[in-house]
Design a protein around this motif. Structure first.
Motif, PDB file in Angstrom:
ATOM      1  N   ASP A  48       0.791  -1.234   0.000  1.00 43.98           N
ATOM      2  CA  ASP A  48       0.000   0.000   0.000  1.00 43.98           C
ATOM      3  C   ASP A  48       0.821   1.280   0.000  1.00 43.98           C
ATOM      4  N   LYS A  49       2.168   1.165   0.003  1.00 49.60           N
ATOM      5  CA  LYS A  49       2.984   2.379   0.089  1.00 49.60           C
ATOM      6  C   LYS A  49       4.261   2.220  -0.718  1.00 49.60           C
ATOM      7  N   ALA A 102       6.084   8.686   7.537  1.00 49.26           N
ATOM      8  CA  ALA A 102       5.082   9.724   7.318  1.00 49.26           C
ATOM      9  C   ALA A 102       3.775   9.129   6.778  1.00 49.26           C
ATOM     10  N   ASP A 103       2.704   9.869   6.967  1.00 50.05           N
ATOM     11  CA  ASP A 103       1.393   9.480   6.452  1.00 50.05           C
ATOM     12  C   ASP A 103       1.051  10.385   5.276  1.00 50.05           C
ATOM     13  N   PHE A 104       0.711   9.794   4.136  1.00 45.79           N
ATOM     14  CA  PHE A 104       0.407  10.581   2.947  1.00 45.79           C
ATOM     15  C   PHE A 104      -0.451   9.753   2.007  1.00 45.79           C
ATOM     16  N   GLY A 105      -1.051  10.432   1.042  1.00 43.41           N
ATOM     17  CA  GLY A 105      -1.782   9.757  -0.032  1.00 43.41           C
ATOM     18  C   GLY A 105      -0.934   9.762  -1.280  1.00 43.41           C
ATOM     19  N   PHE A 106      -0.887  10.918  -1.950  1.00 45.64           N
ATOM     20  CA  PHE A 106       0.049  11.137  -3.056  1.00 45.64           C
ATOM     21  C   PHE A 106       0.731  12.468  -2.818  1.00 45.64           C
ATOM     22  N   GLU A 107       2.065  12.456  -2.841  1.00 48.64           N
ATOM     23  CA  GLU A 107       2.826  13.689  -2.627  1.00 48.64           C
ATOM     24  C   GLU A 107       4.111  13.659  -3.445  1.00 48.64           C
ATOM     25  N   LYS A 119       9.780  20.280   5.189  1.00 44.58           N
ATOM     26  CA  LYS A 119       9.731  20.633   6.608  1.00 44.58           C
ATOM     27  C   LYS A 119       8.341  20.364   7.176  1.00 44.58           C
ATOM     28  N   ARG A 120       7.316  20.728   6.403  1.00 45.55           N
ATOM     29  CA  ARG A 120       5.943  20.595   6.876  1.00 45.55           C
ATOM     30  C   ARG A 120       5.474  19.138   6.872  1.00 45.55           C
ATOM     31  N   LEU A 121       5.722  18.429   5.773  1.00 42.18           N
ATOM     32  CA  LEU A 121       5.201  17.079   5.598  1.00 42.18           C
ATOM     33  C   LEU A 121       6.027  16.032   6.335  1.00 42.18           C
ATOM     34  N   LEU A 122       7.352  16.195   6.314  1.00 39.69           N
ATOM     35  CA  LEU A 122       8.257  15.171   6.853  1.00 39.69           C
ATOM     36  C   LEU A 122       8.978  15.609   8.120  1.00 39.69           C
ATOM     37  N   ASN A 123       8.807  16.862   8.498  1.00 41.56           N
ATOM     38  CA  ASN A 123       9.587  17.408   9.624  1.00 41.56           C
ATOM     39  C   ASN A 123      11.079  17.217   9.368  1.00 41.56           C
ATOM     40  N   TRP A 124      11.493  17.540   8.144  1.00 43.55           N
ATOM     41  CA  TRP A 124      12.875  17.314   7.706  1.00 43.55           C
ATOM     42  C   TRP A 124      13.520  18.620   7.273  1.00 43.55           C
TER      43      TRP A 124
END
Length: 324
Positions: A123-124, A237-242, A292-297
């Protein structure tokens, strides 16, 4: 980390090796590595990387070409929890010489990986894209929201095609897809076809180096450990499509880059200034606000520190790296 078994394509490649090693050392996971060990650059380096990984009990290696669907589906018989797809035909300029290799490896190979994910109910998928997709864009820094309709190499075309295929597989089958646009990755065990490695070899050999565009071209050099940290963050991380940029967010002029190599190698480079190849761009520059926002990276290693680490490794291993 919630995943027990991870498939890493391109595991004997530069980024794939460093990621696999980190997963095997720091996490309670098994890694299945796939690589075709192509001779685009010296297979000696790929074999050395793979030998290191083979020392880990929880690593299994499959030598196969991702474009061979029958062999791929027949060889990967384990239950896979996650795919990290890094295997590809690399190199911008080589895509001008051998465009067929890029369609076969990057597009057909990626299609096969996405189809494997669909058929095995994985699923990922995290997959490698490239800053090259930004092509002739003039707006900087490059943002994931920018239109990317003017690629300047077939390599960039294949990477953009991968992103579009990923969206289709996400839309049709609900597979979570994260495409990572890498910005000029460098470091130990790196690719001998890249500028920093070629320059280091020639400087040590006393041979001239070719510097494009008067040394004014700028690249967003990103140290490999920062890239690996970003991929680890993506795994969790949790995502759908990015689509997300991973870059140092600090473009460096080529002349300064060469001056650092001279300092760390302890030798002056013989320089020949030549025009910029048409397939090269003037600057790469990552907007990393989404990462930074999505992954805190965010990156930690400066070009000064990263190149020093590479040069120390290069000099320590000069006996065999000089022949790559």
């Amino acid at each position: 980390m919630k995943y027990g078994q991870i498939l890493v394509t391109g595991s004997a490649g530069f980024i794939g090796f460093h990621l696999s090693k980190r997963l095997l050392e720091d996490y309670d996971v098994s890694v299945i590595g796939i690589d075709n060990m192509s001779n685009y650059y010296s297979p000696v380096l790929k074999e050395k990387r793979n030998e290191i990984l083979m020392n880990y009990e929880n690593y299994r290696f499959l030598r196969l070409d991702l474009s061979d669907w029958d062999k791929l589906i027949g060889s990967v018989d384990e239950d896979i929890d996650l795919i990290i797809h890094l295997g590809a035909q690399a190199g911008v300029r080589y895509s001008l010489e051998n465009p067929w290799a890029y369609i076969q490896s990057n597009d057909l190979g990626t299609l096969n990986i996405f189809e494997l994910a669909r058929r095995r109910n994985i699923d990922k998928v995290i997959f490698a894209s490239s800053s090259s997709v930004y092509g002739a864009n003039k707006k900087i820094p490059f943002s994931e929201e920018d239109r990317v309709e003017k690629p300047v190499s077939l390599y960039a075309v294949t990477k953009r095609a991968n992103e579009l295929m990923a969206w289709t597989y996400h839309y049709l089958y609900g597979i979570k897809m994260l495409g990572v646009r890498f910005f000029t990755v460098y470091g130990e065990f790196g690719r001998p076809d890249m500028a920093y490695f070629k320059f280091a070899k020639k400087i040590m050999e006393g041979k001239p180096i070719e510097i494009y565009g008067g040394g004014k071209l700028k690249r967003d050099f990103t140290y490999v450990s920062d890239i690996v940290n970003g991929l680890i963050k993506a795994i969790n991380a949790d995502f759908g499509f990015e689509i997300v940029n991973l870059g140092n967010n600090r473009p460096v002029e080529l002349n300064y880059f060469v001056s650092l190599l001279e300092e760390y190698l302890g030798r002056e480079a013989k320089k020949i200034y030549v025009p910029k190849p048409k397939a090269d761009v003037e600057i790469t520059y990552a907007d990393i606000s989404k990462a930074k926002r999505l992954l805190n990276w965010e990156p930690r290693i400066s070009i000064e520190d990263g190149l020093k680490r590479f040069c120390d490794w290069f000099l320590e291993n000069l006996e065999w790296v000089k022949d790559l």
